[in-house]
Scaffold this motif. Structure first.
Motif, mmCIF file in Angstrom:
data_model
loop_
_atom_site.group_PDB
_atom_site.id
_atom_site.type_symbol
_atom_site.label_atom_id
_atom_site.label_comp_id
_atom_site.label_asym_id
_atom_site.label_seq_id
_atom_site.Cartn_x
_atom_site.Cartn_y
_atom_site.Cartn_z
ATOM 1 N N SER A 10 0.824 -1.249 0.033
ATOM 2 C CA SER A 10 0.147 -0.042 0.078
ATOM 3 C C SER A 10 1.076 1.218 0.084
ATOM 4 C CB SER A 10 -0.837 0.247 1.250
ATOM 5 O OG SER A 10 0.034 0.245 2.408
ATOM 6 N N GLN A 11 0.307 2.158 -0.521
ATOM 7 C CA GLN A 11 0.936 3.538 -0.314
ATOM 8 C C GLN A 11 -0.165 4.839 -0.053
ATOM 9 O OE1 GLN A 11 4.853 5.787 -1.614
ATOM 10 N NE2 GLN A 11 3.389 5.458 -3.585
ATOM 11 N N GLU A 12 0.234 5.693 0.714
ATOM 12 C CA GLU A 12 -0.834 6.667 0.949
ATOM 13 C C GLU A 12 0.051 8.145 1.282
ATOM 14 O OE1 GLU A 12 -3.230 6.849 4.521
ATOM 15 O OE2 GLU A 12 -1.921 4.992 5.643
ATOM 16 N N ARG A 13 -0.437 9.035 1.034
ATOM 17 C CA ARG A 13 0.217 10.652 1.364
ATOM 18 C C ARG A 13 -0.581 10.921 2.644
ATOM 19 N NH1 ARG A 13 -1.770 15.931 0.735
ATOM 20 N NH2 ARG A 13 -0.131 17.216 0.200
ATOM 21 N N SER A 20 3.632 7.354 2.832
ATOM 22 C CA SER A 20 3.922 6.156 3.659
ATOM 23 C C SER A 20 3.613 4.829 2.550
ATOM 24 C CB SER A 20 2.834 6.093 4.916
ATOM 25 O OG SER A 20 3.028 4.648 5.492
ATOM 26 N N LEU A 21 4.807 4.182 2.650
ATOM 27 C CA LEU A 21 4.878 3.144 1.861
ATOM 28 C C LEU A 21 5.091 1.516 2.408
ATOM 29 C CD1 LEU A 21 5.210 1.733 -1.237
ATOM 30 C CD2 LEU A 21 7.775 2.534 -0.916
ATOM 31 N N TRP A 22 4.152 0.822 2.343
ATOM 32 C CA TRP A 22 4.416 -0.417 2.834
ATOM 33 C C TRP A 22 4.906 -1.581 1.899
ATOM 34 C CZ3 TRP A 22 4.533 -2.573 7.724
ATOM 35 C CH2 TRP A 22 3.991 -1.959 8.912
ATOM 36 N N LEU A 23 5.948 -2.317 2.072
ATOM 37 C CA LEU A 23 6.469 -3.317 1.143
ATOM 38 C C LEU A 23 6.502 -4.562 2.051
ATOM 39 C CD1 LEU A 23 9.729 -1.254 0.170
ATOM 40 C CD2 LEU A 23 7.240 -1.394 -1.234
ATOM 41 N N GLY A 24 6.372 -5.606 1.056
ATOM 42 C CA GLY A 24 6.402 -6.906 1.537
ATOM 43 C C GLY A 24 7.561 -7.430 1.097
ATOM 44 N N ALA A 25 8.767 -7.564 2.250
ATOM 45 C CA ALA A 25 9.919 -7.998 1.893
ATOM 46 C C ALA A 25 10.262 -8.781 3.255
ATOM 47 C CB ALA A 25 10.752 -6.874 1.933
ATOM 48 N N GLU A 26 9.708 -10.238 3.224
ATOM 49 C CA GLU A 26 9.802 -10.899 4.265
ATOM 50 C C GLU A 26 11.357 -11.130 5.075
ATOM 51 O OE1 GLU A 26 8.602 -15.635 5.656
ATOM 52 O OE2 GLU A 26 8.054 -14.666 3.736
#
Length: 256
Positions: A10-13, A20-26
């Motif tokens: 997800s990403q939001e201003r 704000s950027l959420w990344l899937g990086a286990e």
């Protein structure tokens, strides 16, 4: 440290020019610690160098990391256009984070973030043990304040005085008569310089996360050095590589 293709969750201003950027990086989430950063690679390959961005939150259960950044140039402007379902190349975790062992249940801690130095304080506040007092400095509008309030007592300083103390984080510390055994801070150089002087005056242990432009991000190019008190084993001069030896240093180790 691993280079991987991360899924964009997800990403939001969340503020003026702040995302704000959420990344899937286990694997990165599993290894990451508060105060570390990652390097993001642009899809536009004419921009050869990755952009370093500090880690704001770590969700090991979901295998995800949160990055909060300010648009400052063409690279971060490109990132601001990312959306869920896409992907991006990321290298990390990089650098040395905050020493969590310097906390403790009986210790009074001052966790201080200024501007885009606020994001790393979020995960630090969640993980470190101690009596947490959090001070965040902003130009005007707040961001990440709810996350900080959930982790400890929050004091705010704004340049225009619209919210909290008018002035700097140091003005807020003095206005609230805050005391500490250990300071952890991240923010612009003038703020860190003032906090180092304050800590030396008060005899407080102080750890600072330094900001600097970076090229390789892994300590090879010597493009982000700062002056240090001791001779560096790598360069054999009084330098420290912010990306590799830092970005977190004991304040007395480096010149600010």
């Amino acid at each position: 440290m691993k280079k991987t293709t991360a899924a964009i969750i997800s990403q939001e201003r969340i503020g003026e020019g702040i995302y704000s950027l959420w990344l899937g990086a286990e694997e990165i989430a599993e290894a990451a610690a508060p105060g570390q950063f990652v390097s993001l690679y642009c899809h536009d390959h004419s921009r050869l160098l990755p952009r370093p961005i500090s880690i704001c939150e770590i969700d090991r259960e979901k295998g995800a990391i949160r990055l909060v950044y300010r648009v400052a140039g063409k690279g971060t402007a490109e990132f601001s256009g990312l959306s869920a379902g896409g992907s991006i190349e990321v290298l990390g975790p990089l650098g040395n984070g905050f020493p969590l062992e310097r906390g403790g249940e009986e210790k009074k801690l001052l966790l201080i973030g200024g501007g885009i130095g606020v994001p790393p304080i979020v995960e630090l506040a969640k993980q470190i043990q101690g009596k947490k007092q959090i001070v965040a400095g902003y130009r005007d509008a707040l961001f990440l304040d709810q996350e900080l309030r959930a982790a400890g007592k929050l004091y705010v300083a704004t340049e225009d005085g619209s919210i909290g103390t008018k002035g700097t984080v140091l003005d807020a510390i003095r206005e609230q008569n805050l005391e500490a055994d250990v300071i952890f801070a991240c923010g612009p150089t003038p703020m860190l310089r003032a906090l180092k002087e304050y800590a030396l005056e008060k005899g407080i242990e102080c750890w600072i996360s330094m900001e600097e432009r970076m090229a390789c991000g892994v300590g090879a190019c010597l493009g982000c050095v700062c002056k240090s008190a001791e001779t560096d084993d790598h360069s054999h001069v009084k330098n420290k590589r912010i990306c590799k030896d830092g970005p977190v240093f004991l304040a007395t180790e480096v010149e600010v």
